[in-house]
Design a protein around this motif. Structure first.
Motif, PDB file in Angstrom:
ATOM      1  N   SER A 115      -3.664 -23.228  52.729  1.00  0.00           N
ATOM      2  CA  SER A 115      -4.714 -23.967  52.023  1.00  0.00           C
ATOM      3  C   SER A 115      -5.918 -23.066  51.744  1.00  0.00           C
ATOM      4  N   GLU A 116      -6.937 -23.633  51.117  1.00  0.00           N
ATOM      5  CA  GLU A 116      -8.144 -22.857  50.823  1.00  0.00           C
ATOM      6  C   GLU A 116      -8.930 -22.523  52.083  1.00  0.00           C
ATOM      7  N   ASN A 117      -8.813 -23.378  53.100  1.00  0.00           N
ATOM      8  CA  ASN A 117      -9.524 -23.132  54.357  1.00  0.00           C
ATOM      9  C   ASN A 117      -8.574 -23.084  55.540  1.00  0.00           C
ATOM     10  N   PRO A 118      -7.870 -21.980  55.694  1.00  0.00           N
ATOM     11  CA  PRO A 118      -6.934 -21.873  56.815  1.00  0.00           C
ATOM     12  C   PRO A 118      -7.672 -21.882  58.145  1.00  0.00           C
ATOM     13  N   VAL A 119      -7.156 -22.659  59.096  1.00  0.00           N
ATOM     14  CA  VAL A 119      -7.732 -22.675  60.451  1.00  0.00           C
ATOM     15  C   VAL A 119      -6.705 -22.033  61.370  1.00  0.00           C
ATOM     16  N   LEU A 155      -3.340 -12.757  56.226  1.00  0.00           N
ATOM     17  CA  LEU A 155      -2.763 -14.025  55.785  1.00  0.00           C
ATOM     18  C   LEU A 155      -2.649 -14.033  54.258  1.00  0.00           C
ATOM     19  N   LEU A 156      -1.442 -14.268  53.752  1.00  0.00           N
ATOM     20  CA  LEU A 156      -1.229 -14.279  52.303  1.00  0.00           C
ATOM     21  C   LEU A 156      -1.272 -15.709  51.770  1.00  0.00           C
ATOM     22  N   GLU A 157      -1.192 -15.819  50.441  1.00  0.00           N
ATOM     23  CA  GLU A 157      -1.383 -17.105  49.777  1.00  0.00           C
ATOM     24  C   GLU A 157      -0.373 -18.169  50.230  1.00  0.00           C
ATOM     25  N   ASN A 158       0.874 -17.738  50.525  1.00  0.00           N
ATOM     26  CA  ASN A 158       1.910 -18.712  50.895  1.00  0.00           C
ATOM     27  C   ASN A 158       1.852 -19.111  52.364  1.00  0.00           C
ATOM     28  N   GLY A 159       0.839 -18.617  53.103  1.00  0.00           N
ATOM     29  CA  GLY A 159       0.712 -19.001  54.510  1.00  0.00           C
ATOM     30  C   GLY A 159       1.408 -18.047  55.457  1.00  0.00           C
ATOM     31  N   GLY A 188      -3.759 -13.180  47.394  1.00  0.00           N
ATOM     32  CA  GLY A 188      -4.499 -14.434  47.472  1.00  0.00           C
ATOM     33  C   GLY A 188      -5.924 -14.186  47.931  1.00  0.00           C
ATOM     34  N   LEU A 189      -6.545 -15.212  48.538  1.00  0.00           N
ATOM     35  CA  LEU A 189      -7.967 -15.119  48.896  1.00  0.00           C
ATOM     36  C   LEU A 189      -8.226 -15.146  50.399  1.00  0.00           C
ATOM     37  N   ASN A 190      -7.168 -15.336  51.210  1.00  0.00           N
ATOM     38  CA  ASN A 190      -7.382 -15.570  52.645  1.00  0.00           C
ATOM     39  C   ASN A 190      -7.120 -14.365  53.535  1.00  0.00           C
TER      40      ASN A 190
END
Lengths: 431, 423
Positions: A169-173, B282-286, B396-398
């Protein structure tokens, strides 16, 4: 480089040769004048001069030799410098495949004292066990002040529980339950480095209990669960399979290694994001002064216009003094962050790792109800040692030498300004 | 006070002056302005007349009082507590390739350990023939080497994944420093202990309160890792791991374990906190990448930048910056002043070492119109620094870590620079 330096050196050597030539010429001419009456005297004088000239020649020859040697040396140095610039010369190679008879054998006890790390396959786990209920108690005393009662975290301390389904998601926890791949990491880290500021104070069984409680907070075990070295490796964390080895070489590197465009690479350029709009950068006084200076004209004078509302000088001074007090308490609040890990102060403050600090000035040391003091504090209490501003300041400068044997792990403030500020801050909570 | 040049007056000093003048107009050096010439020349300066401090006044020298603003700075909201936090190297105030010891950014996980070298030990244990203990004096008897390497935190520029956020080169790129290390090749120490055939990994451990540990493959350990005790010729600073730190050239800074007290040798990685819960991408797909050790090639223009505007107006202008790569050296950096429509090769200057910072310059005549400045590094493997959007397409962004995308500074007509992103 070496050529131009040689060109500089050669005229110098040539000049020496020219001086030598003149010396020889003088000597020869004098001998040819021997037929005159005065010739003998002259010859004698000339002989002396020739002898002197010969000495000069010898001296000059040595000079030439020296210069030649100096030139050779300089040429060598220049060669050295050339290799040192491009490509860089990193020095002579180090000896290969050498071993050295240095150090001594570690004792079994020494290795055991430091070798406490734990791996996913269970290597390093001590014998022992701990259950969820014991873990809850230990967690509340040692961990909750930063990580929150349910692992939800206070301020920006790490969140330990929850976050399931948020990684894409946009805000991974990223918690133990949602992200961490291995349970052994939790054991290893808590045992090695927690509680923050009082590392390695928990026993092996304490750590088993806390890890069991963290599994419980993440809904991975029931409340009657007991964790031990026996069942430890049987527990798999949910996210283990979602990690993979660095694969940048398999795609990214090739795609980022194409020829780069140099001319007419795009038609238009638009600004799409601006940091100044977000405005979260710490203020930089020096940079601001320079920006403001740049924004005004480029003259040499800085002019501050007096405004109609400018207060009188005395009022300004008083306002500044008051502002200084407020600033000191504010600075104290900032400095107190170092204490906040263990101590609470203010409304609703409770004993944590350290006792509550409300109304500390004028209070007898070791007298807060419900706090388990270390022995030196019990002694001070019995002696009726009372906290004053000066004593608190001295304690904060060097806690361990001021009260030998204190449990407080803080090493002390280096900056006297911080101590003054913390004292001012604590005074704001006088009862 | 009146002789302090403009732009160097401290805020406090400036306030005092303003108060002394009762809020009236303050004009520094304005009287001398009437004479024909520069007061810096026409007026007799204090330092030209009165004797200064003698040799013993500054037994350990510090920078000029006029450089007091040149310091490491913190971004308070980034972390819960300064004890486990980071501050940033003021890249915009530096030149050349060497970072002065006192300005090397700090990242601690349990505060600065203050260690007496007399009681510091290095232990080698695990899959070795002899488990050994070394004192600092023992270590000083090994052959030493001198190498210049950059150390970059994997999270450098990590706040910029979602767009331009921090307005200053110090904050966007300052988790890096570049110093000369004096130390021992790690292979000497490992070979002295004698590696067993199944020795595949090492676990260096710090003596600080965070007990920092990372797993490093044995190939890297035997290749170019060093156990260092000096930086830029003097003892390591406490905040950089005094008395001993590991040097892991080209790889993320977290692995360069400070206050190094132990190296365990094993047959598998340990998957400790700093290589699982942190420092994984951490990549876009988790899914998440682990063991992303190498630092990709990167560059940034340090001047002008938001903390260092152009103050001289149009005309001859010097752009400068730094570039580095965890995979080799930097033979080329390109600079654009029009947001990437056209690029020119910058002039590389100073020594070029593998896995070290490089300095570049680009001189041009500024016509006073707004600029969109970028730099782009090429490393010795042929890798070209990507744009931020190219990186986002892959990650991605994370990701937090390993953001080496091209930085853009917008410079307006006044010469003021701002961190922006462009199409």
């Amino acid at each position: 480089m070496s050529k131009s330096l040689s060109a500089f050196l050669i005229p110098a050597v040539g000049g020496a040769a020219l001086v030598l030539g003149v010396g020889y010429g003088l000597a020869t001419r004098s001998y040819r004048a021997s037929e005159a009456e005065v010739a003998l005297a002259q010859a004698s004088a000339a002989e002396e001069r020739a002898s002197a000239e010969a000495d000069k020649v010898a001296a000059l020859t040595i000079e030439v030799d020296k210069l030649t040697a100096a030139e050779t040396e300089l040429t060598l140095q220049i060669e050295g410098l050339k290799t040192a610039s491009a490509p860089a010369r990193l020095g002579d190679p180090l000896p290969e495949d050498e071993t050295f008879d240095l150090g001594r054998t570690a004792t079994i006890d020494e290795v055991a004292a430091w070798n406490i790390d734990v791996r996913p396959d269970g290597q390093g786990l001590p014998l022992g066990s701990g259950d969820v209920m014991t873990g809850e108690e230990l967690y509340t005393d040692n961990c909750a002040m930063c990580h929150g009662d349910f692992g939800e975290a206070i301020d920006r301390w790490p969140v330990l529980a929850g976050g399931n389904g948020t990684l894409a998601s946009e805000n991974p926890v990223k918690t133990i339950g949602s992200y961490w791949p291995y349970l052994s990491t939790v054991y290893d880290y808590v045992h090695r480095a927690m509680p923050f500021g009082n590392a390695q104070s928990l026993s092996g069984d304490d750590v088993y209990s806390i890890v069991a409680y963290l599994l419980y907070l993440n809904d991975l075990v029931d409340e009657d669960f007991e964790l031990s070295n026996e069942n430890f490796t049987g527990i798999q964390l949910p996210n283990e399979d979602n990690f993979f080895l660095d694969d940048r070489t398999e795609g990214e590197l090739a795609s980022f290694s194409a020829d780069a465009c140099m001319e007419n690479c795009k038609d238009t350029v638009e600004i799409t994001a601006r940091a100044a709009v977000i405005d979260v950068t710490p203020d930089d006084t020096a940079a601001r002064a320079r920006r403001e200076a740049a924004a005004t004209d480029s003259g040499d004078t800085v002019v501050v216009e007096a405004s109609a509302e400018t207060p009188a000088r005395e009022e300004t001074a008083a306002a500044i003094e008051e502002a200084d007090d407020v600033a000191l308490v504010a600075a104290g609040e900032t400095a107190f962050k170092k204490c906040k890990t263990c101590h609470q102060v203010g409304e609703g403050a409770k004993n944590r790792t350290g006792p509550v600090l409300n109304g500390i000035f004028g209070r007898v040391a070791g007298s807060v109800d419900g706090f388990r003091y270390s022995n030196p504090f019990k002694v001070l209490h019995d002696e009726g040692f009372t906290w004053t501003e000066e004593r608190v300041a001295e304690f904060l400068a060097q806690p361990k030498s001021y009260i030998k044997g204190t449990k407080m792990s803080f090493a002390g403030f280096d900056d006297e300004g911080d101590i003054e500020a913390v004292v001012a801050y604590l005074k704001a909570f006088d009862e | 006070m009146s002789k302090v040049p403009k732009g160097t007056t401290s805020r406090r000093g400036f306030l005092k002056t303003a108060i002394a003048a009762g809020g009236a107009t303050v004009a520094t050096a304005s009287t001398a302005r009437a004479a024909d010439g520069d007061p810096a020349i026409l007026e007799l300066q204090e330092w030209n007349q009165i004797l200064g401090d003698g040799v013993d006044a500054r037994p350990y020298g510090t920078p000029s009082q006029f450089e007091a603003h040149v310091k490491r700075r913190n971004v308070e909201w980034l972390t819960a507590d300064p004890i486990s936090s980071v501050n940033f190297t003021p890249l915009h105030e530096l030149d050349g390739i060497i970072t002065p010891n006192g300005l090397c950014f700090e990242r601690h996980h349990g505060g600065i350990a203050e260690i007496d070298p007399a009681v510091h030990r290095l232990m080698i244990n695990g899959l070795v023939e002899k488990e050994l203990v070394f004192t600092m004096q023992d270590l000083a008897r090994f052959p030493r080497d001198n190498r210049v390497y950059f150390l970059e935190c994997a999270a450098n520029s990590g706040m910029e994944w979602r767009g331009a956020q921090l307005n200053g080169c110090q904050f966007t790129h300052g988790m890096i420093h570049n110093v000369m290390y004096t130390g021992i090749p790690l292979r000497y120490i490992l070979e002295t202990a004698g590696l067993k055939p199944n020795a595949k990994w090492i676990l260096p451990e710090g003596a600080d309160a965070s007990g920092m540990t990372r797993s490093i493959p044995i190939e890297k350990a035997l290749d170019d890792c060093m156990v260092a005790f000096k930086m830029n010729g003097e003892a390591l600073r406490p905040e950089q791991g005094y008395p001993l730190r590991l040097v892991v050239p080209g790889w993320e800074g977290n692995m360069w374990v400070k206050w190094l007290r132990r190296i365990e040798v094993g047959d598998e990685p340990w998957h400790h906190r700093e290589e699982t819960s942190k420092y994984t991408d951490l990549l876009e797909n988790g899914n998440a990448r682990r063991f992303t050790w190498e630092m990709d090639a990167k560059s940034v223009i340090t001047n002008p930048s938001p903390q260092a505007p152009i103050l001289h107006g149009p005309g001859r202008t010097t752009i400068t910056g730094v570039a580095w790569s965890g995979r080799g050296s930097i033979p080329q950096v390109d600079v654009t002043i029009d947001g990437g429509k056209n690029w020119r090769k910058a002039r590389m200057s100073g020594p070029s070492f593998d896995k070290s910072m490089h300095r570049f310059y680009y001189e041009f005549d500024w016509d006073g119109t707004p600029l969109l400045l970028q730099s782009r590094a090429h490393d010795s493997t042929g890798y070209v620094q990507p744009t931020k959007n190219q990186l986002r397409d892959w990650r991605g962004l994370n990701s937090i870590y390993h953001n080496n995308g091209i930085q853009t500074w917008y410079v307006n007509e006044q010469g003021i620079a701002e961190n922006v992103e462009i199409s």
